[in-house]
Every structure is written in C-alpha cells, then in structure tokens.
Design a protein around this motif. Structure first.
Motif, PDB file in Angstrom:
ATOM      1  N   LEU A 165       0.858  -1.185   0.000  1.00 13.76           N
ATOM      2  CA  LEU A 165       0.000   0.000   0.000  1.00 13.76           C
ATOM      3  C   LEU A 165       0.891   1.231   0.000  1.00 13.76           C
ATOM      4  O   LEU A 165       1.550   1.536   1.004  1.00 13.76           O
ATOM      5  CB  LEU A 165      -0.925   0.011   1.212  1.00 13.76           C
ATOM      6  N   TRP A 166       0.921   1.936  -1.110  1.00  7.75           N
ATOM      7  CA  TRP A 166       1.860   3.046  -1.289  1.00  7.75           C
ATOM      8  C   TRP A 166       1.367   4.292  -0.567  1.00  7.75           C
ATOM      9  O   TRP A 166       0.248   4.745  -0.760  1.00  7.75           O
ATOM     10  CB  TRP A 166       2.051   3.352  -2.764  1.00  7.75           C
ATOM     11  N   ARG A 167       2.266   4.837   0.277  1.00 11.77           N
ATOM     12  CA  ARG A 167       1.970   6.072   1.013  1.00 11.77           C
ATOM     13  C   ARG A 167       2.994   7.164   0.741  1.00 11.77           C
ATOM     14  O   ARG A 167       2.984   8.195   1.403  1.00 11.77           O
ATOM     15  CB  ARG A 167       1.954   5.782   2.521  1.00 11.77           C
ATOM     16  N   GLY A 168       3.872   6.935  -0.223  1.00 12.14           N
ATOM     17  CA  GLY A 168       4.917   7.919  -0.506  1.00 12.14           C
ATOM     18  C   GLY A 168       4.550   8.831  -1.652  1.00 12.14           C
ATOM     19  O   GLY A 168       3.377   9.122  -1.912  1.00 12.14           O
ATOM     20  N   ASP A 169       5.559   9.294  -2.364  1.00  9.79           N
ATOM     21  CA  ASP A 169       5.389  10.210  -3.491  1.00  9.79           C
ATOM     22  C   ASP A 169       4.831   9.448  -4.702  1.00  9.79           C
ATOM     23  O   ASP A 169       5.253   8.329  -4.997  1.00  9.79           O
ATOM     24  CB  ASP A 169       6.743  10.835  -3.827  1.00  9.79           C
ATOM     25  N   TYR A 170       3.892  10.056  -5.397  1.00  9.06           N
ATOM     26  CA  TYR A 170       3.259   9.395  -6.547  1.00  9.06           C
ATOM     27  C   TYR A 170       4.285   9.035  -7.623  1.00  9.06           C
ATOM     28  O   TYR A 170       4.271   7.920  -8.166  1.00  9.06           O
ATOM     29  CB  TYR A 170       2.184  10.309  -7.127  1.00  9.06           C
ATOM     30  N   GLN A 171       5.187   9.965  -7.928  1.00 10.12           N
ATOM     31  CA  GLN A 171       6.196   9.672  -8.942  1.00 10.12           C
ATOM     32  C   GLN A 171       7.134   8.568  -8.468  1.00 10.12           C
ATOM     33  O   GLN A 171       7.625   7.770  -9.269  1.00 10.12           O
ATOM     34  CB  GLN A 171       6.973  10.944  -9.294  1.00 10.12           C
ATOM     35  N   GLY A 172       7.378   8.506  -7.170  1.00  3.73           N
ATOM     36  CA  GLY A 172       8.188   7.417  -6.633  1.00  3.73           C
ATOM     37  C   GLY A 172       7.518   6.072  -6.834  1.00  3.73           C
ATOM     38  O   GLY A 172       8.182   5.061  -7.100  1.00  3.73           O
ATOM     39  N   ALA A 173       6.187   6.033  -6.727  1.00  7.93           N
ATOM     40  CA  ALA A 173       5.449   4.796  -6.969  1.00  7.93           C
ATOM     41  C   ALA A 173       5.586   4.356  -8.424  1.00  7.93           C
ATOM     42  O   ALA A 173       5.769   3.169  -8.715  1.00  7.93           O
ATOM     43  CB  ALA A 173       3.986   4.980  -6.609  1.00  7.93           C
ATOM     44  N   ARG A 174       5.541   5.299  -9.330  1.00  8.37           N
ATOM     45  CA  ARG A 174       5.692   4.959 -10.745  1.00  8.37           C
ATOM     46  C   ARG A 174       7.102   4.450 -11.031  1.00  8.37           C
ATOM     47  O   ARG A 174       7.288   3.506 -11.824  1.00  8.37           O
ATOM     48  CB  ARG A 174       5.387   6.175 -11.615  1.00  8.37           C
ATOM     49  N   GLN A 175       8.096   5.052 -10.385  1.00  5.53           N
ATOM     50  CA  GLN A 175       9.466   4.575 -10.566  1.00  5.53           C
ATOM     51  C   GLN A 175       9.633   3.158 -10.027  1.00  5.53           C
ATOM     52  O   GLN A 175      10.294   2.316 -10.642  1.00  5.53           O
ATOM     53  CB  GLN A 175      10.440   5.530  -9.881  1.00  5.53           C
ATOM     54  N   LEU A 176       9.007   2.886  -8.867  1.00  6.50           N
ATOM     55  CA  LEU A 176       9.086   1.543  -8.307  1.00  6.50           C
ATOM     56  C   LEU A 176       8.405   0.541  -9.234  1.00  6.50           C
ATOM     57  O   LEU A 176       8.904  -0.576  -9.429  1.00  6.50           O
ATOM     58  CB  LEU A 176       8.446   1.508  -6.920  1.00  6.50           C
ATOM     59  N   LEU A 177       7.278   0.919  -9.813  1.00  8.70           N
ATOM     60  CA  LEU A 177       6.586   0.030 -10.730  1.00  8.70           C
ATOM     61  C   LEU A 177       7.468  -0.309 -11.926  1.00  8.70           C
ATOM     62  O   LEU A 177       7.544  -1.477 -12.351  1.00  8.70           O
ATOM     63  CB  LEU A 177       5.286   0.676 -11.195  1.00  8.70           C
ATOM     64  N   ARG A 178       8.169   0.683 -12.459  1.00 10.10           N
ATOM     65  CA  ARG A 178       9.067   0.425 -13.593  1.00 10.10           C
ATOM     66  C   ARG A 178      10.226  -0.479 -13.168  1.00 10.10           C
ATOM     67  O   ARG A 178      10.657  -1.351 -13.936  1.00 10.10           O
ATOM     68  CB  ARG A 178       9.583   1.744 -14.169  1.00 10.10           C
ATOM     69  N   ALA A 179      10.729  -0.279 -11.953  1.00  8.07           N
ATOM     70  CA  ALA A 179      11.810  -1.134 -11.456  1.00  8.07           C
ATOM     71  C   ALA A 179      11.336  -2.574 -11.306  1.00  8.07           C
ATOM     72  O   ALA A 179      12.077  -3.529 -11.616  1.00  8.07           O
ATOM     73  CB  ALA A 179      12.331  -0.597 -10.120  1.00  8.07           C
ATOM     74  N   LEU A 180      10.108  -2.762 -10.838  1.00  5.84           N
ATOM     75  CA  LEU A 180       9.549  -4.109 -10.725  1.00  5.84           C
ATOM     76  C   LEU A 180       9.387  -4.744 -12.108  1.00  5.84           C
ATOM     77  O   LEU A 180       9.661  -5.940 -12.292  1.00  5.84           O
ATOM     78  CB  LEU A 180       8.210  -4.057 -10.003  1.00  5.84           C
TER      79      LEU A 180
END
Length: 369
Positions: free
Chosen positions: A51-66
C-alpha cells in the motif's frame, strides 16, 4: 518501510477493486519511497500487497523497477508457436499478478492523496462510476484508467469516417485501421438493414451508416461497449439511423448484411480490455456462424472480419474455420485480405514476432447455401 501484518482474514483499509480480476493480497504492508526495489519484488512475489503512502512519482518509478526485474526472467521461445504463445500468456499473467500488488488508496470521492499525484477523479468516475466509498486499486490499473481517459478525451482518428472515435474505458479502441478499411471498401450487398455484432465502439456500425445503409443495429454484451457505441453514433450525428442493443449477440429479425468482428484469438481474457482480443474456445465466432442463417435475408451476406494470427500460432487451423462455415450451412462468396500496419508486426523483440509478421486480416463474405 512500515509494516502492518494483515492476514487474509483481516479487513483491508478499503474494498479491493481490480478490473483485471486480480485477487486481494494475502497480506498488506505500507510502503513509501524508502523501500528498495528488491524488497518490494520479493514481497510482491510472495503475495504481499504494498500500500503506497509515498510520493506518486516514486510509486511509478518503483513500478518500472519491478517491471525490469520481472522481465529479466521472460521465457525463451519454445519449440512451437503454440507452446511459445502459452508460455508467453502464463508469463504475462504472472507479471500482472506481481505488478498488481503495488496498490494505492482512492478516497471516497475518487481522489488520490499522494504527493505530486495528478487529478484522477474524472478518470476514475468515467471508469468506475460515481464515487461510492474508498477503494484499494492496483497502481498499474489506475495508470490504465488515466491513459484510457486521455484516449477518450482526445479520441482515436478513424480515416474511414474522417472523424475521431472516443472509446470508453474497457472498450477496445479501433487503433487497427486495416479492419475498418475492409468494411469501408467491400462491395455492399443490397441491404436496407445491417447488423453489427459485437459493435464495441460502434465504429463499424457508423461506417455502414455512412455508406448508405438505411438502418443499422449494433449489439454488444458489454454495457460499457453499448454506452461507448451510443456515444459514437450521437457524436457523428447517426443516432437516427443506428440503434444499439444487447446483450444478445443477434437482434430480432433478419438483415441483408450481418457484420461480425469477433475476438481473433481463442483464449481466456484476463481483463475487460482483453475481451476484445481473446474469445474462450472461439465461442463468439461459432455463435455468429451458427446463428447467421436464421438472421440473414435470402440474398444477404454475412461479413466475418478475422485475422489468421490464431492459425500462425497453432491455435486454430484454416480447415477448422472452413469446416465451421460449411457446418452452419454457409458458403464463401468471396474474401478480401489485408496486411496489418500496427507497430507490433515489425517488432522483432516480440516473442510472437514471426506469427505477427505473417498475419493477414480477412473479410470473409458468407452467403446461404
């Protein structure tokens, strides 16, 4: 990263909502920008939701890393095209499950309270309907909702109509112009009425009306598709000549022309959008052929728009198709072929490239025997 141990019996912070039918995660941890991609990947593979609670752009970066981590283990081509296809489908399903475990919380009014988050309320309302409480959604699916909303606002250019079609969320967009061009150019049989089965955005129904067919009836099993098709014919000023119905495949009565562009691949769809591509067991194809004689006028034609990609993948043979046509009491009055023009047909990195490069899309003109 902060962690909250939640078993499957514990309530999630909001109802889980996945348009792809992904199951709710077995456990849930709260994650933010401090989480490492390796940790997130391990947890997601274990079935834990993030459950993401951080920065929205950080979530997108994590998704790309995954995505990069998962894609490193993509299967190599198998011995046959059919085996390669099934391996590819299984891998894509695994990929969707793992990526779907990175989730965000939509507030009761469909807003997203994350730093640097875009306005998502309009897109979510268009996709999910009016707000009805908070919901937990996979970030990847939310990105698809936002992208679909942009498609709907901008529209998809359809040269055969000299206009744009504005597909609703979950409705297959007419981005492959070759099948629309086939319907726009084929010689019309004498027909005062035409049926467009599985109308989707209503693009083919609109093409037939523009070509001079006095009455066109489009049908679709999907309420979203019916709403999208109605929007299309209203935007184009064709509502007096085109009616939209369903969920039955065939409307009542007979027509001089019955058009069907069924999903081209026999297989189980894993999302709403995939219903425009995959048809379990070719059910819609066979229902069209079996029902056509009862709904076709004696001198009328049934137009089947179908790609032979399934044949190149070893999922169906040409003999299977011809046998089904004959068994329905139909004959082939003619056929027009065209080559695909979409980018994937030239993508050599695609594991199914050989089949896509050889693909031909055909308009089969069927008549009663």
């Amino acid at each position: 990263m902060s962690t909250t141990d939640r078993t499957t019996n514990d309530p999630l912070p909001a109802p889980w909502h996945s348009e792809s039918g992904l199951p709710a995660p077995r456990r849930l941890v709260v994650a933010d920008d401090r989480i490492r991609a390796a940790t997130a990947h391990r947890l997601a593979c274990e079935g834990t939701g993030l459950l993401w609670r951080g920065d929205y752009q950080g979530a997108r970066q994590l998704l790309r890393a995954l995505e990069r981590r998962i894609d490193r283990k993509a299967p190599a081509p198998a011995a046959t095209p059919a085996e390669t296809f099934h391996l590819h489908r299984r891998f894509r399903a695994h990929r969707a499950r793992v990526l779907g475990r990175l989730a965000v919380l939509l507030e009761p009014d469909h807003t997203l309270r994350l730093r640097r988050a875009p306005a998502v309320r309009a897109a979510c309302t268009a996709a999910y309907g009016p707000p009805a409480g908070p919901r937990l959604v996979p970030l990847r699916e939310l990105l698809g909702v936002l992208s679909a909303h942009q498609w709907r606002e901008r529209g998809v250019p359809v040269p055969a109509l000299d206009a744009r079609v504005h597909p609703h969320y979950g409705v297959f967009a007419p981005v492959r112009a070759e099948y629309v061009d086939l319907v726009a150019r084929a010689p019309l049989p004498p027909a005062d009425t035409a049926f467009d089965l599985g109308t989707g955005t209503g693009v083919l129904a609109a093409v037939l009306a523009r070509r001079g067919v006095g009455r066109v009836v489009g049908t679709d099993i999907s309420p979203r598709a019916r709403a999208s098709a109605l929007d299309t014919v209203c935007r184009l000023g064709l509502a007096d000549r085109v009616t939209i119905g369903g969920p039955d495949l065939f409307p009542p009565g007979r027509a001089g022309l019955v058009v069907c562009n069924p999903p081209w691949l026999p297989g189980r769809p894993t999302s709403t959008l995939e219903q425009g591509v995959y048809d379990p067991g070719g059910r819609m194809l066979h229902a069209f052929l079996a029902g056509l004689p009862e709904h076709l006028e004696p001198a009328g034609e049934g137009w089947l728009i179908l790609s032979d990609l399934a044949e190149h993948l070893g999922l169906r043979t040409r003999a299977d198709l011809l046998t089904a046509i004959e068994a329905a009491g139909l004959r082939v009055a003619g056929r027009t072929d065209t080559r695909p023009r979409h980018p994937r047909s030239a993508d050599r990195t695609d594991p199914l490239h050989a089949a896509r490069a050889a693909e031909v899309t055909s308009l089969w003109r069927l008549a009663l025997r």
